[in-house]
Design an enzyme around this catalytic site. Structure first.
Site, PDB file in Angstrom:
ATOM      1  N   PHE A 143       0.799  -1.228   0.000  1.00  7.48           N
ATOM      2  CA  PHE A 143       0.000   0.000   0.000  1.00  7.48           C
ATOM      3  C   PHE A 143       0.832   1.278   0.000  1.00  7.48           C
ATOM      4  O   PHE A 143       0.345   2.328  -0.386  1.00  7.48           O
ATOM      5  CB  PHE A 143      -1.001  -0.029   1.158  1.00  7.48           C
ATOM      6  CG  PHE A 143      -0.670   0.867   2.319  1.00  7.48           C
ATOM      7  CD1 PHE A 143       0.268   0.509   3.256  1.00  7.48           C
ATOM      8  CD2 PHE A 143      -1.325   2.072   2.469  1.00  7.48           C
ATOM      9  CE1 PHE A 143       0.564   1.333   4.323  1.00  7.48           C
ATOM     10  CE2 PHE A 143      -1.038   2.913   3.532  1.00  7.48           C
ATOM     11  CZ  PHE A 143      -0.087   2.547   4.463  1.00  7.48           C
ATOM     12  N   LYS A 144       2.107   1.193   0.395  1.00 13.49           N
ATOM     13  CA  LYS A 144       2.898   2.425   0.422  1.00 13.49           C
ATOM     14  C   LYS A 144       3.052   3.029  -0.968  1.00 13.49           C
ATOM     15  O   LYS A 144       3.346   4.212  -1.101  1.00 13.49           O
ATOM     16  CB  LYS A 144       4.239   2.175   1.088  1.00 13.49           C
ATOM     17  CG  LYS A 144       4.044   1.913   2.582  1.00 13.49           C
ATOM     18  CD  LYS A 144       5.282   1.976   3.402  1.00 13.49           C
ATOM     19  CE  LYS A 144       4.939   1.856   4.881  1.00 13.49           C
ATOM     20  NZ  LYS A 144       4.241   0.569   5.203  1.00 13.49           N
ATOM     21  N   ASP A 145       2.828   2.231  -2.008  1.00 10.32           N
ATOM     22  CA  ASP A 145       2.887   2.770  -3.375  1.00 10.32           C
ATOM     23  C   ASP A 145       1.869   3.888  -3.596  1.00 10.32           C
ATOM     24  O   ASP A 145       2.140   4.818  -4.361  1.00 10.32           O
ATOM     25  CB  ASP A 145       2.584   1.669  -4.399  1.00 10.32           C
ATOM     26  CG  ASP A 145       3.722   0.674  -4.533  1.00 10.32           C
ATOM     27  OD1 ASP A 145       4.881   1.066  -4.351  1.00 10.32           O
ATOM     28  OD2 ASP A 145       3.427  -0.505  -4.817  1.00 10.32           O
ATOM     29  N   LEU A 191       3.640   6.767  -2.206  1.00 14.16           N
ATOM     30  CA  LEU A 191       5.001   7.001  -2.708  1.00 14.16           C
ATOM     31  C   LEU A 191       5.069   7.095  -4.228  1.00 14.16           C
ATOM     32  O   LEU A 191       6.119   7.407  -4.782  1.00 14.16           O
ATOM     33  CB  LEU A 191       5.959   5.948  -2.161  1.00 14.16           C
ATOM     34  CG  LEU A 191       6.454   6.307  -0.755  1.00 14.16           C
ATOM     35  CD1 LEU A 191       7.166   5.128  -0.104  1.00 14.16           C
ATOM     36  CD2 LEU A 191       7.378   7.523  -0.777  1.00 14.16           C
TER      37      LEU A 191
END
Ligand SMILES: *Cc1c(COP(=O)(O)O)cnc(C)c1O
Length: 516
Positions: A111-113, A116
């Protein structure tokens, strides 16, 4: 006033959202917050039409007022236009009577995509008034580093240098980083553990001499960590977009409340849900779901935040955290902007490792937030049960939140679990949950076995790693990290050869970089 950000610890020195994004953290150590950001509520009916990208541009316009509509739509298009494997970007899918909000279809399968992919675009626009080149420096225990590399690769005027602890990330994670393409990226293993690498990165940020040398060449260092408002704001979008998807499918009528169950570490993801609520989304409750590192869960119960406890390594490693930095923003809003209170709480956390929040503030927090937790054993059982009963394969982080959901009475509301990683990112653990006899040291063997057992497909960007060329093999001792950063600035921003520092001895820069 509306467009200005200031520290959670003082009202002085307001900055624009562009400055807040470039600076990351306020000069007094506080986090950037804005008082006017929630004045202009989002029209729920707008979520019934339009694409994820359009929703993103609209919602980011509320939170980042000094970006023009044109700048934001450009950022959104570059961030999400072709980088996510799902056309919906963050699709909502059923799991039994409830729903998963799948946040893991980006380039690194976690999920950090979502944040980011966006932050670098926002930084790229924000720096245009500044002119200096920005080198992002990041220490990673595995996941964030790859997401930062994927987000910053190719962004004009920005570079990224990632350090990871040598031999202490999984083989899949290591390959994800070592095969990263792009002219402006650097990846380097460091002897020692994650904390060693992290504390040296902090020292590098405070190194005045280094800053002076880089400044003379028009370059500044910056970080991409999860307290940056440019990472938080993009996460607000998927709460609204998910609500729109549910309404379109007929799972709810506009105005119905929805409960969200959020696997939590640094408190960024679940705080974005609170921002969505403040912007008009009918959020029922936000469930803060923890693994054995249950400091937040205890906090919600007792009003005491106490980090003086053992750190546990769990099967949901991205939630293994003792200080949830973004909680400071909630304390600011729940105390009605009491910057003195927030400063004194953060002082006691730094000095004594503990603070106690006054009762009225806790009452406000508990109007929206509940806590829940899951042990590794419960998490494994949830992965197996969810697969057996619904045919849906979930990763250990998602399973922590699903465990909390399964233990909670439904009360008739629509319930959504935020699904934060592809199960294939944690193939060995997921496989072990389904088949306790299957223990594989090799991540790719586990991936193949999991695919065969469940008749599901690993994401191409994970299964395809095996055949990509390895670009980065350098391993250094901690003291050489400064040189790695300095050398990366030189080569990425193409400064004159004569000024280039000598590469660290242990390095193999020329060999790895020429493969571009
Ligand atoms: C980072 C992460 C989390 C925790 O999110 P926070 O915003 O830090 O609370 C949960 N799951 C996965 C897979 C993550 O990478």
């Amino acid at each position: 006033m509306k467009s200005f950000y200031h520290s959670t610890r003082s009202f002085s020195q307001p900055v624009t959202s562009k400055q807040a994004i470039l600076e990351g953290i306020a000069p007094d150590g506080g986090l950037f917050v804005s008082d006017g950001a929630f004045d202009d509520l989002v029209e729920l009916s707008d979520m019934l039409a339009g694409t994820y990208e359009e929703h993103a541009a609209e919602i980011l316009g509320r939170l980042l007022c000094d970006f023009s509509a044109q700048e934001l739509s450009g950022c959104v298009r570059r961030a999400y236009g072709s980088t996510f494997a799902s056309p919906a970007v963050t699709p909502v899918t059923p799991v039994g009577d409830d729903f998963l909000l799948e946040l893991y279809h980006g380039p690194t399968s976690a999920f950090k995509d979502v944040a980011l992919q966006m932050l670098p675009q926002l930084m790229g626009v924000a720096r245009q008034g500044d002119g200096r080149d920005i080198m992002i420096v990041c220490a990673t225990s595995g996941d964030t580093g790859k997401a930062a590399l994927a987000g910053f690769a190719g962004v004009e005027g920005c570079g990224v240098t990632v350090f990871y602890p040598h031999g202490k990330v999984s083989d899949v994670q290591q390959l994800q980083m070592a095969t990263q393409t792009g002219h402006n990226v650097e990846v380097c293993a460091v002897e020692g553990n994650f904390d060693d690498a992290q504390s040296e990165v902090k020292r590098i940020f405070g190194d005045r001499q280094l800053a002076g040398r880089l400044e003379a060449q028009g370059c500044v260092l910056s970080s991409a960590n999860s307290i940056n408002i440019g990472r938080l704001a993009p996460q607000v979008v998927y709460y609204f977009d998910a609500y729109g998807q549910l309404a379109k499918e007929g799972a709810l009528k506009l105005g119905d409340p929805v409960d969200f169950y959020v696997p939590t570490g640094n408190f960024g993801d679940v705080l974005a849900g609170y921002y969505a609520k403040r912007l008009g989304l009918p959020v029922g409750r936000l469930y803060v779901c923890s693994n054995a590192n249950d400091v937040l869960c205890d906090f919600l119960e007792t009003g005491v935040y106490d980090r003086r406890r053992d750190f546990h390594k769990t099967i949901s490693p991205s939630m293994d955290i003792l200080i949830s930095s973004n909680l400071e923003r909630l304390l600011y809003y729940a105390s009605d902007s009491d910057v003195e209170l927030v400063s004194s709480l953060m002082d006691s956390l730094a000095k004594d490792g503990v603070y106690q929040v006054p009762q009225p503030v806790m009452d406000t927090i508990r109007e929206t937030f509940s806590g829940g937790k899951a042990t590794d054993q419960e998490t494994r059982a949830t992965i197996a049960r969810t697969w057996n009963e619904t045919g849906v394969l979930i990763d250990p982080h998602t399973a922590v939140a699903k465990t909390v959901l399964d233990a909670t009475e439904p009360e008739g509301r629509v319930r959504v679990v935020l699904s934060t990683a592809s199960p294939y990112k944690f193939s060995a653990e997921v496989l072990r949950a389904l088949d306790p006899a299957a223990t594989f040291a090799d991540g790719f063997k586990a991936m193949d076995r999991l695919a065969a057992l469940t008749h599901t497909q690993p994401p191409a960007q994970l299964s395809g790693l095996r055949s990509l060329p390895v670009r980065f093999t350098q391993v250094v001792e901690r003291p050489a990290m400064t040189q790695v950063v300095e050398h990366a600035c030189q080569s990425v921003f193409d400064l004159s050869d004569a000024e280039k520092p000598i590469a660290p001895e242990a390095g193999s820069f020329s060999a790895t970089e020429s493969q571009e």
